[in-house]
Design an enzyme around this catalytic site. Sequence first.
Site, PDB file in Angstrom:
ATOM      1  N   THR A 122      36.528  46.362  34.641  1.00  0.00           N
ATOM      2  CA  THR A 122      36.343  46.263  36.095  1.00  0.00           C
ATOM      3  C   THR A 122      37.676  46.377  36.834  1.00  0.00           C
ATOM      4  O   THR A 122      37.795  45.930  37.976  1.00  0.00           O
ATOM      5  CB  THR A 122      35.657  44.926  36.463  1.00  0.00           C
ATOM      6  OG1 THR A 122      36.512  43.832  36.066  1.00  0.00           O
ATOM      7  CG2 THR A 122      34.305  44.795  35.798  1.00  0.00           C
ATOM      8  N   PHE A 163      39.942  52.696  43.942  1.00  0.00           N
ATOM      9  CA  PHE A 163      41.149  51.994  43.502  1.00  0.00           C
ATOM     10  C   PHE A 163      41.340  52.013  41.979  1.00  0.00           C
ATOM     11  O   PHE A 163      42.424  52.362  41.500  1.00  0.00           O
ATOM     12  CB  PHE A 163      41.118  50.546  44.006  1.00  0.00           C
ATOM     13  CG  PHE A 163      42.322  49.745  43.594  1.00  0.00           C
ATOM     14  CD1 PHE A 163      42.253  48.878  42.514  1.00  0.00           C
ATOM     15  CD2 PHE A 163      43.528  49.867  44.270  1.00  0.00           C
ATOM     16  CE1 PHE A 163      43.365  48.137  42.129  1.00  0.00           C
ATOM     17  CE2 PHE A 163      44.641  49.133  43.897  1.00  0.00           C
ATOM     18  CZ  PHE A 163      44.558  48.265  42.814  1.00  0.00           C
ATOM     19  N   ASN A 164      40.356  51.580  41.207  1.00  0.00           N
ATOM     20  CA  ASN A 164      40.550  51.437  39.762  1.00  0.00           C
ATOM     21  C   ASN A 164      40.958  52.750  39.099  1.00  0.00           C
ATOM     22  O   ASN A 164      41.803  52.775  38.212  1.00  0.00           O
ATOM     23  CB  ASN A 164      39.277  50.905  39.085  1.00  0.00           C
ATOM     24  CG  ASN A 164      39.013  49.453  39.412  1.00  0.00           C
ATOM     25  OD1 ASN A 164      39.924  48.706  39.771  1.00  0.00           O
ATOM     26  ND2 ASN A 164      37.756  49.049  39.298  1.00  0.00           N
ATOM     27  N   ASP A 238      32.396  44.541  41.062  1.00  0.00           N
ATOM     28  CA  ASP A 238      32.492  44.420  39.612  1.00  0.00           C
ATOM     29  C   ASP A 238      31.256  43.855  38.920  1.00  0.00           C
ATOM     30  O   ASP A 238      30.875  44.347  37.838  1.00  0.00           O
ATOM     31  CB  ASP A 238      33.738  43.602  39.241  1.00  0.00           C
ATOM     32  CG  ASP A 238      35.013  44.306  39.656  1.00  0.00           C
ATOM     33  OD1 ASP A 238      36.028  43.627  39.882  1.00  0.00           O
ATOM     34  OD2 ASP A 238      34.996  45.555  39.750  1.00  0.00           O
TER      35      ASP A 238
HETATM   36  O1  RIB Z   1      37.521  49.635  44.249  1.00  0.00           O
HETATM   37  C1  RIB Z   1      37.009  48.380  43.878  1.00  0.00           C
HETATM   38  C2  RIB Z   1      37.594  47.934  42.580  1.00  0.00           C
HETATM   39  O2  RIB Z   1      39.008  47.796  42.712  1.00  0.00           O
HETATM   40  C3  RIB Z   1      37.107  46.542  42.133  1.00  0.00           C
HETATM   41  O3  RIB Z   1      37.135  46.475  40.742  1.00  0.00           O
HETATM   42  C4  RIB Z   1      38.126  45.624  42.719  1.00  0.00           C
HETATM   43  O4  RIB Z   1      38.220  44.385  41.989  1.00  0.00           O
HETATM   44  C5  RIB Z   1      39.383  46.427  42.525  1.00  0.00           C
HETATM   45  O5  RIB Z   1      39.812  46.229  41.180  1.00  0.00           O
HETATM   46 CA    CA Z   2      38.383  44.666  39.660  1.00  0.00          CA
END
Ligand code: RIB
Ligand code: CA
Length: 311
Positions: A122, A163-164, A238
């Site tokens: 996550t 983002f991830n 998540d």
């Molecule tokens: O874009 C959302 C994700 O990025 C989620 O996992 C949040 O916790 C951040 O890690």
């Molecule tokens: Ca996350």
Amino acid sequence: MGIPVVLDCDPGHDDAIAIMLAAADPALDLLGITTVAGNQTLEKTTLNARRVCTVAGIKDVPIAAGCARPLIRPLRVAQDVHGESGLDGPAFGEPAVDVTGEHAVELMHRLLAERPVTLVPTGPLTNIALLLTRYPEDAARITEIVLMGGSTGRGNTTPYAEFNIHVDPEAAAIVFASGVPVTLCGLNVTHQALVTPDVVARLEGLGTELGRVCAELMTFFGATYRDLFGFTSPPLHDPVAVARVIDPALVSCVEAHVAIETLGEHTSGATVVDFDGRLGMPPNARVAVGLDAPAFFDHVIEAVRVLSTVD
Ligand code: RIB
Ligand code: CA
């Protein structure tokens, strides 16, 4: 016994709830929690995982810290979303659970040697990519990778990158090319998991310390999502990936080829989801497209309730 899982996370407000859901839901057997740099530095995400396990009474799940930076790129954190600590909002006491001392990759490798495991990342996919590179033989022992990341549409960090994936696109490319069954739970579906005032009230209504802590986490998360993104309620990203493992009926998916953009000047980190086969490539992932939000939140609230009763 439940489905054996390892949660690889970067707590992070939504990661915190994902830890609780994975630990408490009877459909799962949470074998380990691994941490990665993402929402905050590795030091902070690891401390936060220890804090969450302490406040939730999760004492018997090994926690192992992983990579402190992406494979190639410099680390970018999300302090604007999750705060200076990475888990701003409620006050946390000293953590009562420690890390095992082994690297996250070594913990995952050790657990995979004992039985097949479902990996639930996550955060950025750095740890998972390193596992697959360091121990390629483990790919055959991973039941599936069910991750929160990417999107079938717009991004949240750049116009087309979530983002991830944006933090470590090279790691994501390794994961999607690995041949391990992958399920992508992207923003298009996690934005259906909105923590409305009713959900916050249900957490507070539990009348427990853990319920109050979770409500305060969501209140902070809601404020930053309102100020930064104009959301009236924050999306609980998540735990959607965890829910997919708990009960696939909660999160509907379709098969598609997913390409990870690593070179684009403006699109690096984009998950290019090819529903119609335009790229001439076979499907390499299940892509989440729908969420049973009421049933999802019932699982989330029940997990917090169950953990609240743990002495
Ligand atoms: O874009 C959302 C994700 O990025 C989620 O996992 C949040 O916790 C951040 O890690
Ligand atoms: Ca996350």
